[in-house]
Design an enzyme around this catalytic site. Structure first.
Site, PDB file in Angstrom:
ATOM      1  N   ASN A  56     -39.547  -0.845  10.873  1.00 20.73           N
ATOM      2  CA  ASN A  56     -38.823  -0.955  12.141  1.00 20.73           C
ATOM      3  C   ASN A  56     -39.286  -2.188  12.911  1.00 20.73           C
ATOM      4  O   ASN A  56     -40.457  -2.587  12.847  1.00 20.73           O
ATOM      5  CB  ASN A  56     -38.920   0.321  12.985  1.00 20.73           C
ATOM      6  CG  ASN A  56     -40.320   0.839  13.225  1.00 20.73           C
ATOM      7  OD1 ASN A  56     -41.222   0.597  12.455  1.00 20.73           O
ATOM      8  ND2 ASN A  56     -40.495   1.576  14.306  1.00 20.73           N
TER       9      ASN A  56
ATOM     10  N   CYS B  53     -28.378   4.869  10.824  1.00 15.07           N
ATOM     11  CA  CYS B  53     -28.897   4.578   9.476  1.00 15.07           C
ATOM     12  C   CYS B  53     -28.198   5.423   8.419  1.00 15.07           C
ATOM     13  O   CYS B  53     -27.969   4.961   7.301  1.00 15.07           O
ATOM     14  CB  CYS B  53     -30.403   4.783   9.430  1.00 15.07           C
ATOM     15  SG  CYS B  53     -31.300   3.502  10.344  1.00 15.07           S
TER      16      CYS B  53
ATOM     17  N   GLU C 258     -38.994  -3.516  16.728  1.00 12.50           N
ATOM     18  CA  GLU C 258     -38.571  -3.195  18.098  1.00 12.50           C
ATOM     19  C   GLU C 258     -38.412  -4.460  18.928  1.00 12.50           C
ATOM     20  O   GLU C 258     -38.734  -5.571  18.496  1.00 12.50           O
ATOM     21  CB  GLU C 258     -39.596  -2.234  18.719  1.00 12.50           C
ATOM     22  CG  GLU C 258     -39.641  -0.916  17.953  1.00 12.50           C
ATOM     23  CD  GLU C 258     -40.523   0.147  18.610  1.00 12.50           C
ATOM     24  OE1 GLU C 258     -41.328  -0.177  19.513  1.00 12.50           O
ATOM     25  OE2 GLU C 258     -40.382   1.320  18.206  1.00 12.50           O
TER      26      GLU C 258
ATOM     27  N   CYS D 169     -31.853   8.234  11.452  1.00 15.70           N
ATOM     28  CA  CYS D 169     -30.966   8.394  12.614  1.00 15.70           C
ATOM     29  C   CYS D 169     -29.499   8.298  12.164  1.00 15.70           C
ATOM     30  O   CYS D 169     -29.200   7.900  11.037  1.00 15.70           O
ATOM     31  CB  CYS D 169     -31.279   7.344  13.683  1.00 15.70           C
ATOM     32  SG  CYS D 169     -30.634   5.699  13.311  1.00 15.70           S
TER      33      CYS D 169
ATOM     34  N   GLU E 278     -34.936   1.773   7.890  1.00 19.09           N
ATOM     35  CA  GLU E 278     -33.938   1.956   6.831  1.00 19.09           C
ATOM     36  C   GLU E 278     -32.964   0.778   6.787  1.00 19.09           C
ATOM     37  O   GLU E 278     -32.637   0.246   5.726  1.00 19.09           O
ATOM     38  CB  GLU E 278     -33.127   3.246   7.060  1.00 19.09           C
ATOM     39  CG  GLU E 278     -33.936   4.525   6.974  1.00 19.09           C
ATOM     40  CD  GLU E 278     -34.572   4.945   8.301  1.00 19.09           C
ATOM     41  OE1 GLU E 278     -34.925   4.080   9.120  1.00 19.09           O
ATOM     42  OE2 GLU E 278     -34.716   6.161   8.501  1.00 19.09           O
TER      43      GLU E 278
HETATM   44  N1  THU Z   1     -37.084   4.705  13.606  1.00 18.86           N
HETATM   45  C1  THU Z   1     -36.890   4.222  12.342  1.00 18.86           C
HETATM   46  O1  THU Z   1     -37.232   3.075  12.038  1.00 18.86           O
HETATM   47  N2  THU Z   1     -36.317   5.035  11.425  1.00 18.86           N
HETATM   48  C2  THU Z   1     -35.994   6.339  11.640  1.00 18.86           C
HETATM   49  O2  THU Z   1     -35.556   7.021  10.716  1.00 18.86           O
HETATM   50  C3  THU Z   1     -36.154   6.930  12.989  1.00 18.86           C
HETATM   51  C4  THU Z   1     -36.671   6.020  14.034  1.00 18.86           C
HETATM   52  C5  THU Z   1     -37.769   3.847  14.575  1.00 18.86           C
HETATM   53  C6  THU Z   1     -36.933   3.258  15.658  1.00 18.86           C
HETATM   54  C7  THU Z   1     -37.987   3.009  16.747  1.00 18.86           C
HETATM   55  O3  THU Z   1     -38.613   1.771  16.512  1.00 18.86           O
HETATM   56  C8  THU Z   1     -39.012   4.099  16.532  1.00 18.86           C
HETATM   57  O4  THU Z   1     -38.777   4.603  15.225  1.00 18.86           O
HETATM   58  C9  THU Z   1     -38.938   5.223  17.528  1.00 18.86           C
HETATM   59  O5  THU Z   1     -37.651   5.706  17.650  1.00 18.86           O
END
Ligand code: THU
Length: 143
Positions: free
Chosen positions: A58, A107, A60, A104, A71
């Site tokens: 991820n 994704c 941010e 989510c 993902e």
């Molecule tokens: N996040 C993901 O990368 N994948 C998931 O399946 C759920 C959430 C990340 C997004 C954000 O950076 C952090 O987790 C908290 O939501």
């Protein structure tokens, strides 16, 4: 017909070795997650029909809504490497908090695009959960 259909891949069962390679890649890449805001580090690895594995974490942003999930990072790496023929056989997702973390909704739709039959493995409430893209996203959108 109306444009591109999502790639249909005959579902090959994942071997133990393939699963282990996916898990190692997903756990390794989560160490490079950029998650200073949520502190929730996520790694995803995708096994392509080609046999290659692509990993993503991820990423941010101070403008929170611009965050890219692990993902979609991994899938972008796969498309960048293989182009339009990229197809997903399996996805594994791990996080650094050992918390339940299913993909989510955004994704799920993106996984569905490249592998509606893909296996999707993630940390559930009672340990690892094994599902599929279409089970996680019934009636996923296609054009
Ligand atoms: N996040 C993901 O990368 N994948 C998931 O399946 C759920 C959430 C990340 C997004 C954000 O950076 C952090 O987790 C908290 O939501």
């Amino acid at each position: 017909m109306f444009g591109a259909q999502p790639h249909i891949v005959a579902r090959l069962p994942l071997s133990g070795v393939e699963k282990e390679r996916l898990f190692v890649a997903a756990r390794e890449v989560l160490t490079r997650a950029y998650a200073p805001y949520s502190k929730f580090h996520v790694g995803a690895a995708v096994l392509a029909a080609s046999g290659a594995i692509y990993a993503g974490c991820n990423v941010e942003n101070a403008s929170y809504g611009l965050t890219i999930c692990a993902e979609r990072s991994a899938i972008s790496a796969g498309v960048a490497a293989e182009g339009a023929s990229f197809k997903i056989r399996a996805v594994a997702v791990f996080n650094g908090n050992d918390a339940p973390c299913s993909p989510c909704g955004a994704c799920r739709q993106v996984i569905f695009e490249f592998g509606p039959d893909a296996d999707v493995i993630f940390q559930g409430r009672q340990g690892l959960e094994h599902s599929t893209a279409h089970a996680l996203l019934p009636a996923g959108f296609t054009l």
